[in-house]
Design a protein around this motif. Structure first.
Motif, PDB file in Angstrom:
ATOM      1  N   ARG A   1       0.789  -1.238   0.000  1.00 49.51           N
ATOM      2  CA  ARG A   1       0.000   0.000   0.000  1.00 49.51           C
ATOM      3  C   ARG A   1       0.820   1.286   0.000  1.00 49.51           C
ATOM      4  O   ARG A   1       0.248   2.367  -0.094  1.00 49.51           O
ATOM      5  CB  ARG A   1      -0.912   0.008   1.228  1.00 49.51           C
ATOM      6  N   ASN A   2       2.147   1.170   0.145  1.00 50.64           N
ATOM      7  CA  ASN A   2       2.952   2.375   0.317  1.00 50.64           C
ATOM      8  C   ASN A   2       4.173   2.359  -0.589  1.00 50.64           C
ATOM      9  O   ASN A   2       4.820   1.332  -0.768  1.00 50.64           O
ATOM     10  CB  ASN A   2       3.409   2.485   1.775  1.00 50.64           C
ATOM     11  N   THR A   3       4.500   3.534  -1.113  1.00 46.54           N
ATOM     12  CA  THR A   3       5.660   3.649  -1.995  1.00 46.54           C
ATOM     13  C   THR A   3       6.939   3.992  -1.237  1.00 46.54           C
ATOM     14  O   THR A   3       8.019   3.902  -1.807  1.00 46.54           O
ATOM     15  CB  THR A   3       5.424   4.722  -3.081  1.00 46.54           C
ATOM     16  N   TYR A   4       6.832   4.380   0.017  1.00 42.04           N
ATOM     17  CA  TYR A   4       8.004   4.698   0.835  1.00 42.04           C
ATOM     18  C   TYR A   4       8.182   3.650   1.919  1.00 42.04           C
ATOM     19  O   TYR A   4       7.206   3.089   2.413  1.00 42.04           O
ATOM     20  CB  TYR A   4       7.855   6.090   1.465  1.00 42.04           C
ATOM     21  N   PRO A   5       9.420   3.397   2.323  1.00 42.64           N
ATOM     22  CA  PRO A   5       9.664   2.376   3.352  1.00 42.64           C
ATOM     23  C   PRO A   5       9.011   2.730   4.683  1.00 42.64           C
ATOM     24  O   PRO A   5       8.839   3.904   5.013  1.00 42.64           O
ATOM     25  CB  PRO A   5      11.180   2.336   3.501  1.00 42.64           C
ATOM     26  N   PRO A   6       8.680   1.715   5.475  1.00 43.27           N
ATOM     27  CA  PRO A   6       8.043   1.954   6.774  1.00 43.27           C
ATOM     28  C   PRO A   6       9.053   2.383   7.827  1.00 43.27           C
ATOM     29  O   PRO A   6      10.250   2.120   7.710  1.00 43.27           O
ATOM     30  CB  PRO A   6       7.463   0.587   7.123  1.00 43.27           C
ATOM     31  N   SER A   7       8.528   3.019   8.840  1.00 47.83           N
ATOM     32  CA  SER A   7       9.318   3.259  10.043  1.00 47.83           C
ATOM     33  C   SER A   7       9.012   2.123  11.020  1.00 47.83           C
ATOM     34  O   SER A   7       8.089   1.339  10.796  1.00 47.83           O
ATOM     35  CB  SER A   7       8.935   4.605  10.672  1.00 47.83           C
ATOM     36  N   VAL A   8       9.748   2.057  12.104  1.00 44.01           N
ATOM     37  CA  VAL A   8       9.460   1.062  13.134  1.00 44.01           C
ATOM     38  C   VAL A   8       8.016   1.221  13.613  1.00 44.01           C
ATOM     39  O   VAL A   8       7.292   0.240  13.786  1.00 44.01           O
ATOM     40  CB  VAL A   8      10.455   1.190  14.310  1.00 44.01           C
ATOM     41  N   ALA A   9       7.584   2.456  13.777  1.00 45.72           N
ATOM     42  CA  ALA A   9       6.230   2.726  14.280  1.00 45.72           C
ATOM     43  C   ALA A   9       5.145   2.151  13.377  1.00 45.72           C
ATOM     44  O   ALA A   9       4.060   1.803  13.855  1.00 45.72           O
ATOM     45  CB  ALA A   9       6.028   4.232  14.453  1.00 45.72           C
ATOM     46  N   ASP A  10       5.428   2.022  12.086  1.00 43.51           N
ATOM     47  CA  ASP A  10       4.450   1.457  11.166  1.00 43.51           C
ATOM     48  C   ASP A  10       4.271  -0.045  11.357  1.00 43.51           C
ATOM     49  O   ASP A  10       3.271  -0.607  10.924  1.00 43.51           O
ATOM     50  CB  ASP A  10       4.865   1.710   9.714  1.00 43.51           C
ATOM     51  N   LEU A  11       5.246  -0.703  11.968  1.00 44.34           N
ATOM     52  CA  LEU A  11       5.252  -2.162  12.015  1.00 44.34           C
ATOM     53  C   LEU A  11       5.065  -2.771  13.400  1.00 44.34           C
ATOM     54  O   LEU A  11       4.831  -3.961  13.521  1.00 44.34           O
ATOM     55  CB  LEU A  11       6.567  -2.689  11.416  1.00 44.34           C
ATOM     56  N   ILE A  12       5.174  -1.970  14.448  1.00 44.30           N
ATOM     57  CA  ILE A  12       5.061  -2.537  15.794  1.00 44.30           C
ATOM     58  C   ILE A  12       3.633  -2.440  16.318  1.00 44.30           C
ATOM     59  O   ILE A  12       2.808  -1.697  15.794  1.00 44.30           O
ATOM     60  CB  ILE A  12       6.034  -1.864  16.788  1.00 44.30           C
ATOM     61  N   THR A  13       3.375  -3.211  17.343  1.00 45.72           N
ATOM     62  CA  THR A  13       2.107  -3.167  18.051  1.00 45.72           C
ATOM     63  C   THR A  13       2.404  -2.732  19.477  1.00 45.72           C
ATOM     64  O   THR A  13       3.207  -3.362  20.159  1.00 45.72           O
ATOM     65  CB  THR A  13       1.445  -4.564  18.070  1.00 45.72           C
ATOM     66  N   ILE A  14       1.776  -1.660  19.877  1.00 41.35           N
ATOM     67  CA  ILE A  14       1.969  -1.173  21.244  1.00 41.35           C
ATOM     68  C   ILE A  14       0.753  -1.584  22.066  1.00 41.35           C
ATOM     69  O   ILE A  14      -0.381  -1.249  21.728  1.00 41.35           O
ATOM     70  CB  ILE A  14       2.156   0.354  21.281  1.00 41.35           C
ATOM     71  N   LYS A  15       1.020  -2.341  23.101  1.00 42.13           N
ATOM     72  CA  LYS A  15      -0.047  -2.804  23.985  1.00 42.13           C
ATOM     73  C   LYS A  15      -0.468  -1.640  24.880  1.00 42.13           C
ATOM     74  O   LYS A  15       0.365  -1.036  25.553  1.00 42.13           O
ATOM     75  CB  LYS A  15       0.490  -3.958  24.836  1.00 42.13           C
ATOM     76  N   PRO A  16      -1.739  -1.293  24.877  1.00 42.99           N
ATOM     77  CA  PRO A  16      -2.179  -0.166  25.706  1.00 42.99           C
ATOM     78  C   PRO A  16      -1.981  -0.452  27.192  1.00 42.99           C
ATOM     79  O   PRO A  16      -2.141  -1.589  27.631  1.00 42.99           O
ATOM     80  CB  PRO A  16      -3.665  -0.016  25.373  1.00 42.99           C
ATOM     81  N   LYS A  17      -1.610   0.581  27.906  1.00 44.26           N
ATOM     82  CA  LYS A  17      -1.418   0.441  29.353  1.00 44.26           C
ATOM     83  C   LYS A  17      -2.771   0.448  30.041  1.00 44.26           C
ATOM     84  O   LYS A  17      -3.694   1.136  29.631  1.00 44.26           O
ATOM     85  CB  LYS A  17      -0.560   1.585  29.877  1.00 44.26           C
ATOM     86  N   LYS A  18      -2.855  -0.328  31.116  1.00 44.96           N
ATOM     87  CA  LYS A  18      -4.091  -0.384  31.885  1.00 44.96           C
ATOM     88  C   LYS A  18      -4.137   0.806  32.839  1.00 44.96           C
ATOM     89  O   LYS A  18      -3.129   1.185  33.427  1.00 44.96           O
ATOM     90  CB  LYS A  18      -4.160  -1.677  32.689  1.00 44.96           C
ATOM     91  N   SER A  19      -5.334   1.340  32.999  1.00 45.20           N
ATOM     92  CA  SER A  19      -5.525   2.432  33.953  1.00 45.20           C
ATOM     93  C   SER A  19      -5.533   1.873  35.365  1.00 45.20           C
ATOM     94  O   SER A  19      -5.750   0.676  35.579  1.00 45.20           O
ATOM     95  CB  SER A  19      -6.844   3.160  33.675  1.00 45.20           C
ATOM     96  N   ARG A  20      -5.333   2.730  36.318  1.00 50.79           N
ATOM     97  CA  ARG A  20      -5.387   2.322  37.728  1.00 50.79           C
ATOM     98  C   ARG A  20      -6.751   1.720  38.045  1.00 50.79           C
ATOM     99  O   ARG A  20      -6.855   0.704  38.733  1.00 50.79           O
ATOM    100  CB  ARG A  20      -5.111   3.520  38.638  1.00 50.79           C
ATOM    101  N   THR A  21      -7.807   2.331  37.510  1.00 53.45           N
ATOM    102  CA  THR A  21      -9.163   1.827  37.741  1.00 53.45           C
ATOM    103  C   THR A  21      -9.323   0.423  37.181  1.00 53.45           C
ATOM    104  O   THR A  21      -9.903  -0.458  37.831  1.00 53.45           O
ATOM    105  CB  THR A  21     -10.201   2.777  37.100  1.00 53.45           C
ATOM    106  N   GLN A  22      -8.808   0.201  35.977  1.00 49.82           N
ATOM    107  CA  GLN A  22      -8.908  -1.124  35.373  1.00 49.82           C
ATOM    108  C   GLN A  22      -8.147  -2.161  36.193  1.00 49.82           C
ATOM    109  O   GLN A  22      -8.625  -3.269  36.411  1.00 49.82           O
ATOM    110  CB  GLN A  22      -8.380  -1.084  33.937  1.00 49.82           C
ATOM    111  N   ILE A  23      -6.957  -1.802  36.651  1.00 50.47           N
ATOM    112  CA  ILE A  23      -6.155  -2.725  37.467  1.00 50.47           C
ATOM    113  C   ILE A  23      -6.900  -3.065  38.758  1.00 50.47           C
ATOM    114  O   ILE A  23      -6.983  -4.231  39.152  1.00 50.47           O
ATOM    115  CB  ILE A  23      -4.771  -2.114  37.769  1.00 50.47           C
ATOM    116  N   GLU A  24      -7.464  -2.061  39.418  1.00 49.75           N
ATOM    117  CA  GLU A  24      -8.213  -2.293  40.655  1.00 49.75           C
ATOM    118  C   GLU A  24      -9.460  -3.143  40.397  1.00 49.75           C
ATOM    119  O   GLU A  24      -9.793  -4.026  41.187  1.00 49.75           O
ATOM    120  CB  GLU A  24      -8.592  -0.955  41.290  1.00 49.75           C
TER     121      GLU A  24
END
Length: 92
Positions: A57-80
């Motif tokens: 889909r892209n004519t330019y090479p990807p950056s690391v950010a285009d290829l990684i998956t960042i797991k969302p951090k849990k909120s304090r409320t969610q942890i509790e």
């Protein structure tokens, strides 16, 4: 979700694949080391799938950010909330 993490060899394979599609993307030792440091906690199958989708889909090479998956951090409320659910036996 698999607990498999990227190896340096897999990063080299990824960069080689990207270089085949984007010849101006140089594969240097510095780039290998940097990408490995940033991707070592990633699932290699997921990264390769994202890379394959990206190059279609892209004519330019990807950056690391285009290829990684960042797991969302849990909120304090969610942890509790999860702790409370474990205490009442909802989670094993």
């Amino acid at each position: 979700m698999s607990s498999t993490l990227m190896t340096k060899r897999q990063v080299i394979h990824l960069l080689s694949f990207l270089n085949d599609v984007y010849p101006n993307l140089e594969v240097t030792q510095s780039r290998i080391d940097t990408w490995f440091a940033l991707m070592k906690n990633q699932n290699p199958a997921t990264v390769m799938r994202k890379a394959e989708d990206y190059v279609l889909r892209n004519t330019y090479p990807p950056s690391v950010a285009d290829l990684i998956t960042i797991k969302p951090k849990k909120s304090r409320t969610q942890i509790e909330h999860e702790k409370m659910l474990k205490e009442v036996g909802y989670f094993d």
